[in-house]
Write a protein that holds these residues in place. Structure first.
Motif, PDB file in Angstrom:
ATOM      1  N   ARG A 152       1.267  -1.220  -0.116  1.00 51.15           N
ATOM      2  CA  ARG A 152      -0.253  -0.006  -0.147  1.00 51.15           C
ATOM      3  C   ARG A 152       1.029   1.366  -0.210  1.00 51.15           C
ATOM      4  NH1 ARG A 152      -5.005  -0.175   0.985  1.00 51.15           N
ATOM      5  NH2 ARG A 152      -5.000   1.693   2.475  1.00 51.15           N
ATOM      6  N   PHE A 171      -1.381   4.398  -0.938  1.00 55.41           N
ATOM      7  CA  PHE A 171      -2.418   4.461   0.304  1.00 55.41           C
ATOM      8  C   PHE A 171      -2.065   5.238   1.118  1.00 55.41           C
ATOM      9  CE2 PHE A 171      -4.648   2.506  -3.578  1.00 55.41           C
ATOM     10  CZ  PHE A 171      -5.633   3.830  -3.388  1.00 55.41           C
ATOM     11  N   PRO A 181      -2.153   8.742  -5.090  1.00 54.81           N
ATOM     12  CA  PRO A 181      -2.332   7.305  -6.073  1.00 54.81           C
ATOM     13  C   PRO A 181      -2.334   6.942  -6.680  1.00 54.81           C
ATOM     14  CG  PRO A 181      -3.075   7.242  -3.210  1.00 54.81           C
ATOM     15  CD  PRO A 181      -2.505   8.303  -3.926  1.00 54.81           C
ATOM     16  N   ARG A 182      -2.960   8.101  -7.533  1.00 53.28           N
ATOM     17  CA  ARG A 182      -3.213   8.326  -9.047  1.00 53.28           C
ATOM     18  C   ARG A 182      -3.143   8.642  -9.594  1.00 53.28           C
ATOM     19  NH1 ARG A 182      -6.760  13.481  -7.030  1.00 53.28           N
ATOM     20  NH2 ARG A 182      -6.376  15.292  -7.661  1.00 53.28           N
ATOM     21  N   LEU A 191       1.484   2.605 -11.760  1.00 48.33           N
ATOM     22  CA  LEU A 191       1.348   1.433 -11.283  1.00 48.33           C
ATOM     23  C   LEU A 191      -0.004   1.697 -10.409  1.00 48.33           C
ATOM     24  CD1 LEU A 191       2.165   2.359  -7.716  1.00 48.33           C
ATOM     25  CD2 LEU A 191       4.070   1.226  -8.381  1.00 48.33           C
ATOM     26  N   ASN A 192      -0.799  -0.049 -10.476  1.00 51.67           N
ATOM     27  CA  ASN A 192      -2.304   0.026  -9.964  1.00 51.67           C
ATOM     28  C   ASN A 192      -2.622  -1.600  -9.059  1.00 51.67           C
ATOM     29  OD1 ASN A 192      -2.768   1.153 -13.287  1.00 51.67           O
ATOM     30  ND2 ASN A 192      -4.170   1.534 -11.805  1.00 51.67           N
ATOM     31  N   LEU A 193      -3.081  -1.191  -8.108  1.00 49.03           N
ATOM     32  CA  LEU A 193      -3.343  -2.328  -7.701  1.00 49.03           C
ATOM     33  C   LEU A 193      -4.541  -3.458  -7.849  1.00 49.03           C
ATOM     34  CD1 LEU A 193      -2.712  -3.418  -4.473  1.00 49.03           C
ATOM     35  CD2 LEU A 193      -3.700  -1.344  -4.219  1.00 49.03           C
ATOM     36  N   PHE A 235      -7.040  -5.529  -5.951  1.00 48.03           N
ATOM     37  CA  PHE A 235      -7.049  -5.026  -3.850  1.00 48.03           C
ATOM     38  C   PHE A 235      -7.850  -7.018  -3.692  1.00 48.03           C
ATOM     39  CE2 PHE A 235      -7.880  -0.967  -4.876  1.00 48.03           C
ATOM     40  CZ  PHE A 235      -7.474  -0.159  -4.225  1.00 48.03           C
ATOM     41  N   ALA A 245     -12.891  -5.266  -5.091  1.00 46.05           N
ATOM     42  CA  ALA A 245     -13.546  -3.736  -4.848  1.00 46.05           C
ATOM     43  C   ALA A 245     -13.290  -3.507  -5.736  1.00 46.05           C
ATOM     44  CB  ALA A 245     -11.752  -2.558  -4.559  1.00 46.05           C
ATOM     45  N   ARG A 276      -9.185  -4.711 -15.400  1.00 50.39           N
ATOM     46  CA  ARG A 276      -9.511  -3.365 -14.692  1.00 50.39           C
ATOM     47  C   ARG A 276      -8.575  -2.419 -14.447  1.00 50.39           C
ATOM     48  NH1 ARG A 276     -12.995  -1.675  -9.623  1.00 50.39           N
ATOM     49  NH2 ARG A 276     -11.419  -1.995  -8.318  1.00 50.39           N
ATOM     50  N   ALA A 277      -7.380  -3.734 -13.981  1.00 53.18           N
ATOM     51  CA  ALA A 277      -6.048  -2.941 -14.143  1.00 53.18           C
ATOM     52  C   ALA A 277      -4.898  -3.146 -14.925  1.00 53.18           C
ATOM     53  CB  ALA A 277      -5.333  -4.055 -12.229  1.00 53.18           C
TER      54      ALA A 277
END
Lengths: 284, 351, 258
Positions: free
Chosen positions: B48, B53, B73-74, B78-80, B82, B86, B147-148
């Motif tokens: 995180r 985050f 974060p935005r 890089l993308n998370l 979850f 989520a 989605r990521a």
């Protein structure tokens, strides 16, 4: 820093509103309670304890005690009615439970005056209850069911029981069903299981519902006004009288402080009990 | 190979509790990297922190050589994915996947084609108009991944991505994730508490313990050459015999010298994996290590047996391949020797 | 789960206790004689009388004005408050303040507000009722929306940020749709409460009949005695409340059973 700003934007209007139209007005009548009544019904800003001394007068103390007695009886009957009802609902098939609960709570959300008025219709000399009693030959003369403490208690129980059912239902629902089965498996008869396993686990729900009924009953104004006999039935009516008839605002303010004090003491006790129950839950 | 992600001396405290204690790590481009550790070891906090985050009190986060420690974060490349996936419950699969591209304000046509492409590759095209609650666990997992990935991040972070799936599906998805990673050529950083998952998927693994980095290395390296008792125990099963380290091995009281490569001195353990231990009825004379004991019990595992031998005041496990017809299996109560080659010994500090 | 015969009987009698008085009232509103003693035939006469009585129409209009405005204000302010409270550290002092309007006796809040307005020399009227109603309406909206806030996966907010959305976009496209059922249910409930509220309106309406609300009108009529018109009006008011509450329940399934 940014989060603080966001918090302020979200919280400020609401908290500001509650501060301006709840906290400050309540603080205002708190100060009024320490001033003298004006000659023409206003406030004379002269500090005094007289209002509180007057509230302790046997005449008013009697009204307080009567209010507490009526509220206490209403609370007792509400719990006695609500517990088995809530328990029955938890035992009903799962798919009906929500509907059963909604039909318990539905009257609670309709007009309080009308719900109280409905009991004038039920309890008066020509009402359904007297008609039925005469029809069944139980009595030949209509009974005086209306305009007395009995009618007030019926009205309070009728209006507030739905909430007690909800509170007890939600605590019953949180019980692990297997603890009940375990008790039965260990040989406890039904009532012992109830007394030693179910009731202790739901006592916080009973307390929450009970405090709610008691607090709303002791400060009630409409029910004693419409269903009770006499003019100064309960504290609520007394306060009403000081503000709208007697025009003695400082005394009315002192009486409301009494009411608030009783309410806070009860809520505090309930919070302590709930916390202790939660603490025990964690420890075990 | 260039450095994809670099963490330098990251420290994260919550009040008096230190969740991450000066961790430095570098992850290469296109690497499949796993953060492995028991729950509460700080691996999710570290992930995180990378996603933005959590803000570390000390240290620097670099992605592709760029300092992103204080980037929101935005705005991080890089993308998370979850742990709970989520997914937005009120949006269809298609809208969920398109969301990130809409945030980049890409032209409609491009969004549509990229979403269609990623849905096809995740075999989700037929579910495009469904809401998340109309999907199975495995489908939801693929939507979260799609989605990521559709954002084409430089690094994909995955927080326990398979923990919500059942065992069989989990094993399938391990291989699927690995295949996908080599296809898209994106750095994958996965957090898991499942050592098997990490061993199967990752190119390299970092083992975390109480907010500190315990060991970093390729799966085989961690398994064969654990640097601590913790790592040896966390990855696979290990037998330990405590004693005093010397140049040749470890002197175990009551047994004598058990040989193994040693750089330590003082109190230490000699460790050996169960599958390296064989059981014999007579003491070997060829210089192999031997510990006499008595068979306590035999556990049948189908493909093999595990014998527990009471020896030197402890219990030694030995994995024996399933017996052939007529072959003799040791019986409980039988005296045996636990035997292994010195090269399979590992000498580790006591703690 | 089985239910014993005794329990079943208790439940049936309990529902009878809740609904018989209401049903009797509704039945009487259609009785031509208008009296509880004898049924003399079906009639809509009393409803007709209701809709031609000027004070009642005026009171109904006043009630609608109060309920609509106070609901809109309370819904916007209360939703923001609920989101703000649920996204920061838990505070029992804050919880107490938000819970207070639900538990303070109406009569106390009523006299406090009356004292406050007269202290500031505010002219009383519909506006002072609206300002007062917003107080308890906020509390109910906050309670319902907070329940909703607690019952969804908050990682969707982080997911939105992670995918590149600004805080405002996240609020509009992810948070608001997620809590919308609670917001709608809260609004419907506060509308219902406001339509039915009597004591606070009674104290803060001021003298004269220009800002009389429906409950005040009903109260005056009840004090006057049992009349067939009250039965008819009670039936209408109750059916409106029941409908609103059932719609609220449809919107947010957990609104009553949290």
């Amino acid at each position: 820093m940014r989060n603080t700003l966001k918090s302020v934007i979200l919280l400020a209007p609401g908290l500001g509103w509650l501060a301006l139209f709840m906290v400050i007005p309540c603080a205002l009548i708190f100060t009024y309670a320490f001033f003298e009544r004006g000659v023409y019904g206003g406030i004379d800003y002269i500090f005094t304890f007289e209002n509180f001394q007057r509230a302790a007068d046997p005449l008013y103390l009697g009204i307080f005690l009567r209010s507490a007695k009526i509220a206490g009886l209403a609370t007792l009957f509400a719990i006695l009615l609500a517990y088995p009802a809530a328990y029955a609902i938890t035992r009903a098939p799962q798919r009906y439970q929500t509907a059963l609960l909604i039909f318990v709570i539905l009257p609670f959300w309709s007009n309080y005056l009308i719900r109280t008025y409905a009991w004038i219709v039920m309890l008066n000399r020509e009402g359904l209850i007297n008609q039925s009693l005469i029809g069944l030959g139980v009595t030949s003369e209509p009974l005086p069911l209306l305009y007395n403490n009995f009618a007030v208690i019926v009205g309070l129980v009728y209006n507030y029981t739905p909430f007690v059912v909800l509170a007890i239902y939600s605590s019953l629902n949180r019980i692990n069903r297997e603890t009940i089965e375990a008790s039965e498996d260990l040989g406890a008869p039904g009532f012992t299981t109830f007394r030693r396993v179910i009731l202790p686990q739901t006592i916080t729900g009973v307390a929450a519902g009970g405090v709610f009924v008691f607090v709303l009953s002791i400060g009630n104004f409409i029910t004693p006004d419409l269903l009770g006999g006499g003019r100064l039935q309960m504290v609520g009516n007394l306060i009403y009288d000081q503000f709208l008839s007697a025009r003695d605002w400082p005394f009315g303010a002192a009486l409301s402080m009494f009411l608030i004090a009783v309410m806070m003491a009860l809520l505090f006790t309930q919070a302590v009990l709930t916390n202790r129950a939660a603490g025990e839950g964690r420890a075990s | 190979m260039s450095t994809g992600v670099e963490l330098r001396n990251i420290v994260k405290r919550y009040g008096t509790f230190t969740a991450i204690d000066s961790v430095s790590l570098s992850i290469r481009d296109n690497e499949f990297f796993a953060l492995l550790g028991p729950s509460g070891c700080g691996k999710t906090t570290l992930l995180r922190t990378l996603a933005g985050f959590e803000m570390p009190q000390e240290g620097t986060v670099l992605v592709g050589g760029q300092d992103v420690t204080h980037t929101r974060p935005r705005n991080r490349p890089l993308n998370l994915m979850f742990q709970s996936y989520a997914l937005f419950p009120h949006m269809s699969v298609e809208r969920n996947v398109a969301y990130g591209l809409e945030m980049e304000k890409l032209p409609r046509d491009e969004i549509r084609s990229r979403v269609a492409e990623v849905l096809a590759s995740a075999q989700l095209t037929q579910f495009a108009n469904r809401k998340p609650d109309q999907l199975s666990g495995g489908q939801r997992q693929r939507v979260a991944l799609a989605r990521a990935l559709v954002k084409r991040p430089r690094v994909l972070l995955l927080d326990e991505p398979l923990s919500a799936l059942d065992k069989k599906l989990r094993e399938e998805m391990q291989l699927e994730l690995k295949r996908m990673q080599s296809e898209v050529g994106i750095t994958f950083l996965i957090v898991t508490h499942d050592q098997e998952e990490a061993l199967v998927m990752a190119d390299r693994i970092a083992v975390l313990r109480d907010g500190r980095l315990e060991q970093v290395g390729a799966p085989q390296e961690l398994y064969e050459h654990p640097s601590s008792r913790f790592v040896a125990n966390f990855i696979g099963v290990m037998n330990f015999l405590d004693g005093t380290a010397t140049r040749e091995g470890v002197e175990v009281p009551g047994i004598g010298l058990l040989k193994g490569e040693s750089t330590l001195s003082g109190p230490a353990s000699i460790a050996v994996r169960p599958e390296r231990v064989t059981l014999t009825t007579e003491a070997p004379t060829d210089g192999r290590n031997a510990v006499p004991g008595t068979v306590e019990d035999i556990a049948y595992h189908g493909i093999d047996l595990v014998a527990h031998v009471r020896a030197a005041g402890t219990s030694i496990a030995a994995r024996i391949p399933a017996a052939r017809v007529g072959e003799k299996v040791p019986q409980p109560g039988q005296p045996v020797f636990c035997v292994w080659e010195p090269e399979y010994s590992r000498v580790l500090p006591l703690n | 789960m089985k239910m014993g015969a005794g329990l079943k009987l208790h439940l049936v009698l309990f529902y009878a206790f809740l609904y018989v008085p209401i049903l009797v009232l509704m039945a009487l509103s259609f009785n031509r004689a208008g009296l509880p003693t004898v049924w003399t035939g079906f009639s809509l006469e009393w409803y007709g009388k209701l809709f031609t009585a000027d004070p009642i129409i005026k009171a109904a209009r006043n009630t609608l004005i109060v309920a609509v405005i106070s609901t809109v204000l309370a819904t916007v302010i209360g939703t923001a408050l609920a989101v703000g409270v649920e996204t920061r550290r838990k505070s029992s002092a804050l919880d107490a303040v938000l819970f207070a309007p639900m538990i303070i006796p109406d009569i106390v809040l009523a006299i406090a507000l009356l004292s406050f307005y007269s202290f500031l020399n505010v002219t009383l009227g519909l506006h002072s009722i609206i300002l007062s109603h917003v107080v308890f309406n906020i509390a109910f909206v906050v309670a319902v929306v907070r329940t909703r806030m607690r019952n969804f996966d908050h990682s969707i907010l982080e997911a939105s940020a992670d995918l590149g959305a600004s805080e405002f976009t996240t609020f509009r496209r992810v948070l608001l749709p997620a809590i919308a059922p609670g917001v709608i249910a809260g609004a419907l409930l506060s509308f219902t409460l406001s339509v039915d509220e009597f004591i606070i309106a009674f104290f803060t309406a001021g003298p004269g009949s220009s800002s009389t609300t429906l409950p005040m009108q009903i109260y005056a009529m009840i004090r006057f005695g049992v009349t067939p018109e009250i039965n008819a009006m009670a039936t209408i008011v109750m059916l409106v409340s029941f409908t609103l509450v059932l719609v609220a329940q449809r919107a947010d399934k957990e609104v009553f059973t949290r």
